[in-house]
Structure formats: structure tokens, C-alpha cells
Design a protein around this motif. Structure first.
Motif, PDB file in Angstrom:
ATOM      1  N   LEU A  67       0.809  -1.216   0.000  1.00 19.59           N
ATOM      2  CA  LEU A  67       0.000   0.000   0.000  1.00 19.59           C
ATOM      3  C   LEU A  67       0.843   1.268   0.000  1.00 19.59           C
ATOM      4  CD1 LEU A  67      -2.761  -1.050   2.563  1.00 19.59           C
ATOM      5  CD2 LEU A  67      -2.988  -0.905   0.074  1.00 19.59           C
ATOM      6  N   GLY A  68       2.163   1.119   0.162  1.00 19.58           N
ATOM      7  CA  GLY A  68       3.038   2.279   0.179  1.00 19.58           C
ATOM      8  C   GLY A  68       3.100   2.981   1.522  1.00 19.58           C
ATOM      9  N   TRP A  69       2.649   2.312   2.583  1.00 17.51           N
ATOM     10  CA  TRP A  69       2.630   2.924   3.905  1.00 17.51           C
ATOM     11  C   TRP A  69       3.854   2.566   4.730  1.00 17.51           C
ATOM     12  CZ3 TRP A  69      -3.143   1.539   5.366  1.00 17.51           C
ATOM     13  CH2 TRP A  69      -3.979   2.242   4.499  1.00 17.51           C
ATOM     14  N   LEU A  70       4.697   1.681   4.221  1.00 17.59           N
ATOM     15  CA  LEU A  70       5.881   1.258   4.968  1.00 17.59           C
ATOM     16  C   LEU A  70       7.109   1.815   4.265  1.00 17.59           C
ATOM     17  CD1 LEU A  70       7.014  -0.432   7.297  1.00 17.59           C
ATOM     18  CD2 LEU A  70       7.159  -2.367   5.724  1.00 17.59           C
ATOM     19  N   ARG A  71       7.737   2.782   4.894  1.00 17.92           N
ATOM     20  CA  ARG A  71       8.940   3.392   4.346  1.00 17.92           C
ATOM     21  C   ARG A  71      10.018   3.426   5.419  1.00 17.92           C
ATOM     22  NH1 ARG A  71       6.947   2.301   0.403  1.00 17.92           N
ATOM     23  NH2 ARG A  71       6.375   3.549  -1.417  1.00 17.92           N
ATOM     24  N   VAL A  72      11.159   2.824   5.108  1.00 18.17           N
ATOM     25  CA  VAL A  72      12.277   2.796   6.040  1.00 18.17           C
ATOM     26  C   VAL A  72      13.245   3.911   5.659  1.00 18.17           C
ATOM     27  CG1 VAL A  72      14.221   1.451   6.903  1.00 18.17           C
ATOM     28  CG2 VAL A  72      12.042   0.323   6.404  1.00 18.17           C
ATOM     29  N   PRO A  73      13.537   4.849   6.576  1.00 13.28           N
ATOM     30  CA  PRO A  73      14.439   5.969   6.246  1.00 13.28           C
ATOM     31  C   PRO A  73      15.901   5.531   6.194  1.00 13.28           C
ATOM     32  CG  PRO A  73      13.798   6.093   8.531  1.00 13.28           C
ATOM     33  CD  PRO A  73      13.011   4.948   7.950  1.00 13.28           C
ATOM     34  N   LEU A  74      16.194   4.607   5.294  1.00 14.90           N
ATOM     35  CA  LEU A  74      17.549   4.073   5.177  1.00 14.90           C
ATOM     36  C   LEU A  74      17.793   3.753   3.721  1.00 14.90           C
ATOM     37  CD1 LEU A  74      20.128   3.044   6.630  1.00 14.90           C
ATOM     38  CD2 LEU A  74      19.006   0.818   6.800  1.00 14.90           C
ATOM     39  N   ARG A  75      18.926   4.211   3.199  1.00 12.73           N
ATOM     40  CA  ARG A  75      19.304   3.950   1.810  1.00 12.73           C
ATOM     41  C   ARG A  75      20.655   3.263   1.802  1.00 12.73           C
ATOM     42  NH1 ARG A  75      16.039   6.743  -1.703  1.00 12.73           N
ATOM     43  NH2 ARG A  75      17.478   6.359  -3.403  1.00 12.73           N
TER      44      ARG A  75
END
Length: 219
Positions: A67-75
Motif C-alpha cells: 500500500l506504500g505505507w511502509l517506508r524505512v528511512p535508510l538507503r
């Protein structure tokens, strides 16, 4: 091919390919959401609330990601494979193998180590991968190889799930069924009863996962 103005000519099939790929990926993720949810329900029926919670949480994570609701602030840079990363991976594998190998089987320490590894590696697994400058996207041969691997692993997992479900219901419905139709865990418990053997199996399992990650890294 190029047209008279020197621009690239896009065919309908080429333009539609990314859309088909996205739809296929979405359907595959939703299918695995359903599989994990059914597995969680199965563990509720068999009276294993801890297992049911784990599978339900995994199903929820996949659904949130779709759904695009899980975003981890790590690249992370997918093309870098430094010695420091290999050293960290080796230390983690050794520590996990020793901890799981010599802790009581199915005990609190065993569960804490498994959950701790999952919590530690989940952000890394879900982080966005950055391609190196000038790196080309996967070609057709690489996509076909990835598709074959996905089908193979899905078949193995599905076969294991069918074995467990069949063993559970046959074991409960037939006289002597638990002995005639053992679960996979019952078959491997004699090997796992030995701490050194358990440590070796954990190390081999984790090394295999690390090797798959390295093999899948773009070259």
C-alpha cells in the motif's frame, strides 16, 4: 530504433512492459499476503499463538509495503560489498549460530535471539537500494533467472506448507496418525537435539541466506 528526428521510437509492447511488471509484482505480493494470513489462521487452529502472531505480523508488513505505507528511512548502495560488511555479517552469523545452537531448544533465549535478528535486519531488508552511477537496469536474462528462482523457492515453500497441513490434520484424524504422518519439525528434532549440530545447521542456513543476497547484488 530511432525516428527521423533522432529520438527513440517506443513500441506499445515496450511501453506496456513496465506496467505489466508492476502489476505482476503487486499480485505476487498480495498472493504472499494471503498465504501468510492463511498460515497465521492455521497456527491459531493448531493452538500456536506465538507462531500465529509472527505470520500475521509478516502478512501485515507485506500489505503495508504494498500500500506504500511502509517506508524505512535508510538507503543502501546495492553495489558495494566491502570487507567491513563481510566482517559484520561473519560476526553476526557466528554469534547467532552459537546463541541458537547452545541455548535451550524452543526456550525463551532461543525465541529472543530469533526475534532480535529479525528486528535488527528488517530495516536493512526493507531499505531502498541505490544503484551505482551508470549502472544498467536488469536485463531480460537476469529477470528470467529471478523469475525461475522465485518459482522454485515458492514451490519448495508451498510443498513444506502442504506437508505441515497434511501431517496436522491426518495426525489428528487417524489412529496413530502422529507417528505415521510426522511433521517436518518432528523429523529434524533428533538432529537439533545436539547443540553442536544445531549450531552448524544455523550457521549453514545463515551463510546460505548471505550467499543468496550477494548473488542477487547487481554486478
Amino acid at each position: 530504433m530511432s525516428d527521423a528526428d533522432g529520438g527513440d521510437r517506443h513500441t506499445p509492447a515496450r511501453d506496456a512492459a513496465p506496467g505489466r511488471s508492476r502489476r505482476t509484482l503487486a499480485l505476487a505480493r498480495l498472493a504472499w499476503v494471503g498465504v501468510l494470513a492463511l498460515t497465521a489462521a492455521f497456527h491459531v487452529v493448531r493452538g500456536a499463538p506465538v507462531d500465529a502472531t509472527i505470520y500475521a505480523a509478516a502478512s501485515a508488513l507485506l500489505l503495508l509495503d504494498q500500500l506504500g505505507w511502509l517506508r524505512v528511512p535508510l538507503r543502501l548502495n546495492a553495489d558495494r560489498d566491502t570487507w567491513s560488511r563481510r566482517l559484520v555479517a561473519a560476526v553476526l552469523i557466528v554469534v547467532a549460530a552459537l546463541a541458537l545452537g547452545f541455548s535451550p531448544l524452543y526456550g525463551p533465549a532461543d525465541a529472543a535471539v530469533v526475534v532480535g535478528i529479525g528486528v535488527l535486519l528488517l530495516p536493512v531488508a526493507w531499505a531502498e537500494r541505490e544503484r551505482a552511477a551508470g549502472a544498467r537496469p536488469p536485463g531480460a536474462a537476469e529477470r528470467r533467472a529471478l523469475r525461475r528462482s522465485a518459482v522454485l523457492w515458492s514451490a519448495i515453500i508451498a510443498a513444506g506448507c502442504l506437508w505441515e497441513v497434511g501431517a496436522f490434520f491426518l495426525g489428528r484424524s487417524l489412529p496413530g496418525g502422529e507417528q505415521d504422518f510426522p511433521a517436518l519439525s518432528d523429523l529434524v528434532d533428533p538432529v537439533l537435539a545436539s547443540p553442536p549440530a544445531r549450531a552448524v545447521l544455523v550457521a549453514v542456513w545463515l551463510l546460505g541466506g548471505y550467499a543468496l543476497l550477494r548473488r542477487g547484488r547487481p554486478r
